[in-house]
Design a protein around this motif. Sequence first.
Motif, PDB file in Angstrom:
ATOM      1  N   UNK A   1      45.427  36.305 -52.634  1.00 42.57           N
ATOM      2  CA  UNK A   1      45.349  36.741 -54.038  1.00 42.57           C
ATOM      3  C   UNK A   1      46.630  37.388 -54.525  1.00 42.57           C
TER       4      UNK A   1
ATOM      5  N   UNK B   1      37.343  41.106 -50.462  1.00 43.71           N
ATOM      6  CA  UNK B   1      38.656  40.538 -50.725  1.00 43.71           C
ATOM      7  C   UNK B   1      39.679  41.593 -51.111  1.00 43.71           C
TER       8      UNK B   1
ATOM      9  N   UNK C   1      18.898  33.634 -45.682  1.00 45.91           N
ATOM     10  CA  UNK C   1      20.007  33.889 -46.591  1.00 45.91           C
ATOM     11  C   UNK C   1      20.909  34.995 -46.098  1.00 45.91           C
TER      12      UNK C   1
ATOM     13  N   UNK D   1      42.417  31.736 -46.047  1.00 44.99           N
ATOM     14  CA  UNK D   1      41.667  31.683 -47.305  1.00 44.99           C
ATOM     15  C   UNK D   1      42.630  31.976 -48.445  1.00 44.99           C
TER      16      UNK D   1
ATOM     17  N   UNK E   1      19.105  38.151 -55.475  1.00 47.61           N
ATOM     18  CA  UNK E   1      19.053  36.724 -55.202  1.00 47.61           C
ATOM     19  C   UNK E   1      18.687  36.420 -53.774  1.00 47.61           C
TER      20      UNK E   1
ATOM     21  N   UNK F   1      48.389  32.518 -57.242  1.00 46.69           N
ATOM     22  CA  UNK F   1      47.788  33.750 -57.741  1.00 46.69           C
ATOM     23  C   UNK F   1      48.732  34.945 -57.706  1.00 46.69           C
TER      24      UNK F   1
ATOM     25  N   UNK G   1      36.154  24.979 -56.428  1.00 48.97           N
ATOM     26  CA  UNK G   1      36.893  25.727 -55.407  1.00 48.97           C
ATOM     27  C   UNK G   1      35.926  26.489 -54.531  1.00 48.97           C
TER      28      UNK G   1
ATOM     29  N   UNK H   1      35.462  26.041 -50.483  1.00 50.62           N
ATOM     30  CA  UNK H   1      35.651  27.090 -49.493  1.00 50.62           C
ATOM     31  C   UNK H   1      34.387  27.351 -48.701  1.00 50.62           C
TER      32      UNK H   1
ATOM     33  N   UNK I   1      23.411  40.551 -56.690  1.00 51.94           N
ATOM     34  CA  UNK I   1      23.567  39.752 -55.481  1.00 51.94           C
ATOM     35  C   UNK I   1      22.340  39.940 -54.598  1.00 51.94           C
TER      36      UNK I   1
ATOM     37  N   UNK J   1      15.313  35.664 -48.548  1.00 49.73           N
ATOM     38  CA  UNK J   1      14.897  35.031 -47.276  1.00 49.73           C
ATOM     39  C   UNK J   1      15.779  35.524 -46.153  1.00 49.73           C
TER      40      UNK J   1
ATOM     41  N   UNK K   1      23.431  30.194 -56.589  1.00 56.64           N
ATOM     42  CA  UNK K   1      23.803  31.540 -57.018  1.00 56.64           C
ATOM     43  C   UNK K   1      25.000  32.038 -56.231  1.00 56.64           C
ATOM     44  N   UNK K   2      24.951  31.750 -54.948  1.00 59.99           N
ATOM     45  CA  UNK K   2      26.046  32.186 -54.094  1.00 59.99           C
ATOM     46  C   UNK K   2      27.353  31.542 -54.555  1.00 59.99           C
TER      47      UNK K   2
ATOM     48  N   UNK L   1      19.311  29.552 -54.146  1.00 63.00           N
ATOM     49  CA  UNK L   1      20.095  30.620 -53.554  1.00 63.00           C
ATOM     50  C   UNK L   1      21.543  30.186 -53.372  1.00 63.00           C
ATOM     51  N   UNK L   2      21.721  28.992 -52.873  1.00 62.70           N
ATOM     52  CA  UNK L   2      23.094  28.520 -52.631  1.00 62.70           C
ATOM     53  C   UNK L   2      23.861  28.392 -53.939  1.00 62.70           C
TER      54      UNK L   2
ATOM     55  N   UNK M   1      28.587  33.020 -57.725  1.00 59.34           N
ATOM     56  CA  UNK M   1      29.213  34.328 -57.547  1.00 59.34           C
ATOM     57  C   UNK M   1      30.624  34.208 -57.000  1.00 59.34           C
TER      58      UNK M   1
ATOM     59  N   UNK N   1      14.047  26.490 -53.171  1.00 60.91           N
ATOM     60  CA  UNK N   1      14.417  27.892 -53.136  1.00 60.91           C
ATOM     61  C   UNK N   1      15.798  28.083 -52.529  1.00 60.91           C
ATOM     62  N   UNK N   2      16.034  27.311 -51.478  1.00 63.44           N
ATOM     63  CA  UNK N   2      17.328  27.439 -50.832  1.00 63.44           C
ATOM     64  C   UNK N   2      18.449  26.948 -51.736  1.00 63.44           C
TER      65      UNK N   2
ATOM     66  N   UNK O   1      46.073  29.704 -53.581  1.00 62.72           N
ATOM     67  CA  UNK O   1      44.716  29.465 -53.126  1.00 62.72           C
ATOM     68  C   UNK O   1      44.696  28.654 -51.845  1.00 62.72           C
TER      69      UNK O   1
ATOM     70  N   UNK P   1      34.948  34.725 -58.793  1.00 62.68           N
ATOM     71  CA  UNK P   1      36.129  35.377 -58.266  1.00 62.68           C
ATOM     72  C   UNK P   1      37.388  34.566 -58.590  1.00 62.68           C
ATOM     73  N   UNK P   2      37.250  33.263 -58.500  1.00 63.07           N
ATOM     74  CA  UNK P   2      38.399  32.421 -58.825  1.00 63.07           C
ATOM     75  C   UNK P   2      38.749  32.547 -60.295  1.00 63.07           C
ATOM     76  N   UNK P   3      37.738  32.683 -61.087  1.00 64.41           N
ATOM     77  CA  UNK P   3      37.975  32.857 -62.516  1.00 64.41           C
ATOM     78  C   UNK P   3      38.745  34.157 -62.761  1.00 64.41           C
TER      79      UNK P   3
ATOM     80  N   UNK Q   1      15.025  35.432 -63.208  1.00 66.56           N
ATOM     81  CA  UNK Q   1      16.290  36.137 -63.249  1.00 66.56           C
ATOM     82  C   UNK Q   1      17.453  35.156 -63.191  1.00 66.56           C
ATOM     83  N   UNK Q   2      17.184  34.020 -62.618  1.00 64.21           N
ATOM     84  CA  UNK Q   2      18.259  33.049 -62.441  1.00 64.21           C
ATOM     85  C   UNK Q   2      17.785  31.686 -62.899  1.00 64.21           C
TER      86      UNK Q   2
END
Lengths: 750, 609
Positions: free
Chosen positions: A540, A580, A241, A537, A235, A498, B70, B74, A232, A238, B45-46, B42-43, B49, B38-39, A514, B53-55, B8-9
């Motif tokens: 879970x 979470x 970010x 949100x 990535x 969930x 999903x 969110x 994380x 900036x 990747x976010x 990043x988005x 990630x 670039x942004x 969800x 979690x939903x998976x 890496x991505x």
Amino acid sequence: MAAVQGGMSDADIETDIKTEPSTDGFGNNNANDGRVLSASPGSGSSTGSNKQTAAVTPEDQQTLLAVLQFLKKNKLIESVEILRREAGLPENSLDPKATESAGAGSGGAAGIVDLEGGDVSSLLSRVTGSSSAGAQAPTKAVAEDQPDVRVVLSAYSQQGDPTLYEVYYSDLKKFIETVLDCHRAELSQVFYPLFVHMYLELVYNNHESEAKAFFEKFSGDQECYYEEDLRVLSGLTKKEHMRGNETLLDFRTSKFVLRISRDSYQLLKRHLQERQNNQIWNIIQEHLYIDIFDGMPRSKSQIDAMSGSLAGEAKREANKTKVYYGLLKEPEIELPLDDEDEEAENEEGKPKKKKPKKDSMGSKSKKQDPNAPSQNRIPLPELKDSDKLDKIMYMKEATKRIRLGSDNLPSVCFYTFLNAYQGLTAVDFTDDSSLIAGGFADSTVRVWSVTPKKLRKVKSAADLNLIDKESDDVLERIMDEKTASESKIMYGHSGPVYGISFSPDRNYLLSSSEDGTVRLWSLLTFTCLVAYKGHNYPVWDTQFSPYGYYFVSGGHDRVARLWATDHYQPLRIFSGHLADITCTRFHPNSNYVATGSSDRTIRVWDVLSGNCVRIFTGHKGPIHSLAFSPNGKFLASGATDGRVLLWDIGHGLMVGELKGHTDTIYSLRFSRDGEILASGSMDNTVRLWDVMKAFDDLETDDFTAATGHIHLQDNSQELLLGTYTTKSTPVIHLHFTRRNLLLAAGAFNP
Amino acid sequence: MADREERRFAEVSRESVRLMAEGAGVELGDDVAALLAEDVCYRLREATQSSSQFMRHAKRRKLTVEDFNRALRWSNVEAICGYGAQDALPFRSVKEGELFFVEDRDVNLVELALATNIPKGCAETMVRVNVSYLDGKGNLEPQGTVPTAVQSLSDDLLKYYQQITRAILGEDPHLMKVKSVSHDLEQLNRLMHMVKSLVQNPYLYLGSYVRSLVSSVMYCILEPLAASINPLNDHWTLRDYAALLLSHIFWTHGDLVSGLYHQIVLSLQKVLSDPVRPLCSHYGAVVGLHALGWKAVERVLFPHLPAYWANLQAVLDDYSVSNAQVKADGHKVYGAILVAVERLLKMKALSLSQSAEGHAGAHPGSVVGAVSYRVNSPGLSPPPEPLSEAALGIASHLQVGGAGCHWEEWTPVPLPAMYCELYSFFGDSLAVRFSTGPGFGTHSPCTPSQLSNSRKEPPGPASNLDTTRKMPQLTANLNISPRQDGSPAVPRASSMQRSKSSSSCSRQRSAGLSREVFPKARFTSPQTTPPAFSFLIGGRQMGQRCQGRRPFQTMFATTPPVSAVPPRTYAHKLPVIGRVGKPVRRWTCSHYSLHLPLLCVCVCVSQTV
């Protein structure tokens, strides 16, 4: 705290520690909900100590002032008034400034802070490190939606030479590599938090290329269990970010806790002071919490066992609160020796009859467990007649229970969900194993009867009027025979379901989804009764209390909530997790709630006070399953890392590690008498563990209990009693029937 | 972008961003595009990630489009619609433009709406329960259809297993056991072929699984299959093939099954000595014994022969119509025994001669008649045929190692005595066959005259071996034996006719399959020549055959030991071969399918005569 760190000479750290809890509370409460502050003030203070009341009070006042300031800025005059009155602050503490700010507009905000001087700005400047930055911070903060975020981030604004970061870090690395072996493991803990903070500092100050170089150079040195976080982090290149990145905020708002022996700490401190390595020293002071203990430095394996969480280890004080883990006394129920029972017993033979019954009654009528909470610590619902009948059934079944052990393993029945193309996400059994419910990704909740008894609805109101209410079988008469079927589908959610949980009396079913709601369904009418809205949100997990009435839920918003079925708002909000909440479980005595989280910690909360009474660290991945042992003493937890960890709740210690699974453990369950732990996993296996042996082997000497330094033997293979594979069905739920037959459930995944 | 090389991505390039912008009607500057790219990365990747979690909470391993949507929802981003289907999306590229796109086919809604084949709704979700484990052990059929043994396999092997089962069983997943398919010869054949390929797979270590393979092969050899009730079913071929497989297993995996050898021999013996068993089982037993090598034949079949002969004779002598089918089966068995015995004699003679050869220097004058069991070690006997030698070697090894004590009790019957006895049963057909063996083995060209004379001197060609000095003795013995023993007249006569008619028949339908030949042969037989000529014809035949075989023989020597050529092809191409010791692996099919019908025909002739 003072007692522990009494001998510490460094004044900086002392003050730092004192002020820390209030920041925590400030950050969390504001982030979550304005209500939290008044509803459960304990959540903030739970992380710290209330011992130093003298020191804390002015801090609290500062916090209050900051909040007032914020509310005022947003024209929430009424709230300001109420809060001020409640806090007992004099009216003039804010009024003159308020008029001023109204005249000066947004630019005046800085002025307010300056006028405030000792109050708000001191609080903020402590975080930011320089008074000039602190003065600007609140103005920005007010303009932003998340003022705390900005405040926290601006802590990085202190400038150092970006090119020197690498030098600093490698210098420290060299030093730590050359210290004595016994200290090296301990001091190595510093690497990860330092690395992260230095990297973020570089990023925040727009030194993108330096940050990248720094990351490239040192990310390989970090422990493998931080890999996920590092990904994380990598990535993130900036400054923009950093805003809104949750993982990052978690890291910022909390202090990374390290446990280091006094000797090792002195070594580190001396080195840093000699080298004038202020950059690192600052980070250690501001962002790390070093829990210093006297005694032998810990070994590498000891450290590894406990580390891995997002925010380091738990502080020792966090696990010192007394926990009443004993079971509540069961209400005395006369076992009616009705004819039916008599006959059944007679068949088996007379001599058998009396003995087991005496035993079961005998154990119940024993004196109160010294570790149990008082009977009415948490108000529990009255037992209804039907509950008493159920209890009697339970006791009868219990006498026929098979005693499990390492040489007597349970039989396993597998409930396979076929054609579950819509995605099975949650399963629950009723305690008497008569019903099974599944939550699906297509937002439906389905209930099946696993006994020949079909599911029936209650008749419509018009039809109910026709029933003779005086008749003996009125409960039977109200059911509509025409609706009898093996399964029922319940619609209502608008997102995957969930979490799912039956009430102990089998009249209700809870489901969390969800869509941010928890719904309560009636199993008499198969309709939705309530939608509890509070989590905004995904939710879970949810679970009913073992005594019914209460239930707990936890979700993506990082708070767990305690509800009562007849309140549409939560009774308690448990906040403190940094990510979470992935699973929630009630303690068998209903006085505590355990929550597992993606921040890789487990917290145990007191339902009465809302305080966090235990923090368990040691998992290296998000926790997806929890189980209390039937005697309430132990907690088992399973995570994505495929390990099951066992915890002693009373001592707040890790007592066992069970390795064997190769994928996420989604289900854990103790057998009815607590002899065996069953774990079900994504790797399509159910494994049985001899937990009695694990608990017996435990050396509970006082030293271990006092320091919390555990020595875990690697005896998973000895404790593993059996591995049972399915063909292609991940095991997502396990359940022991009252007679100790193991039921497992999952959807066939061809 | 300076950091391009780290990769890496997944990254969205500046150019892509600019293209998108152009698509939306916006002109972007270079630096703006770079920043945006670039942004966007990043988005992305976010979002990825958080979608994981939903998976995880859906308890899946596969990230779906739904999960990603999903996550987008969110984080207040519009979800992407239209990609919810489960199947993979084809990703195409256009070469010229370096463009990649997802293929989006047009769907003809009218066609869809008017389609007559309405798709079935998917089956109802339901819960099924099964007791997976009783008392923590005793795995009852684990949920699903895969046997336990399979679950312990590694991924690769599992894939292999699935391939195999699909190939063999087709769509029907219930046919997991041999027994359950005993009505279906086709399936059994396929199964046997699978076993063969398993055995031949050099990359597969079968370990203890060989045992179960062997047992299923044995099943095919011995059991009175349901399929054999119908005479039209060619279960003989299956038995032949299974026997061939058995010998193959012993040959290639001798080390794994060494313990089994004795067990198998015993079970074969049991079947053979059980008169209640149907003839097809007996046939299987004989073929199986043959497959195990001549030693097994000598050890089991030979001592049993007198007792068994009576039974067989009774069957063969019964001319009633109702017995026709049984009798046909009986002929089959007769033929099998004949082949086995013939081979036994041949190998015995060979081993004799070789042992004599081996010891010639030391004991020049030793009497070969009293053969001892010296040939046991394969090292002592350089074989003329590598393949049969291998089988022999293993067999002898097994005899010594596996059941040594038992074998020692058994005193080998000297070759002459054996020949006498066998001749008493088989008569001339045996003699003819015997004569060809050594000649074949030593590559010595047999002149027609030699062969025509050699009826009474069967081992004549054997004198071509170096041990000329010994051979007369042997020959003398054998010459005398048929006369001495005073074999019954009837079998002898019939045997002559047999050999005669066999020759004629073999010419007529040499390439025929046994089953087809069988009924027709009855009609052709009356037209054959009178018995008096049988002799000469047979002799001539042998001569021709011998010459005809020679190129074949040389061809064989060059073939690799494990030949992939199925035996059946030989049977077609080379009709008249196969009397003699061909490599063990091959003879079973080619042999039996050819000469057994001939024998049956012979008997028919004898009946008519």
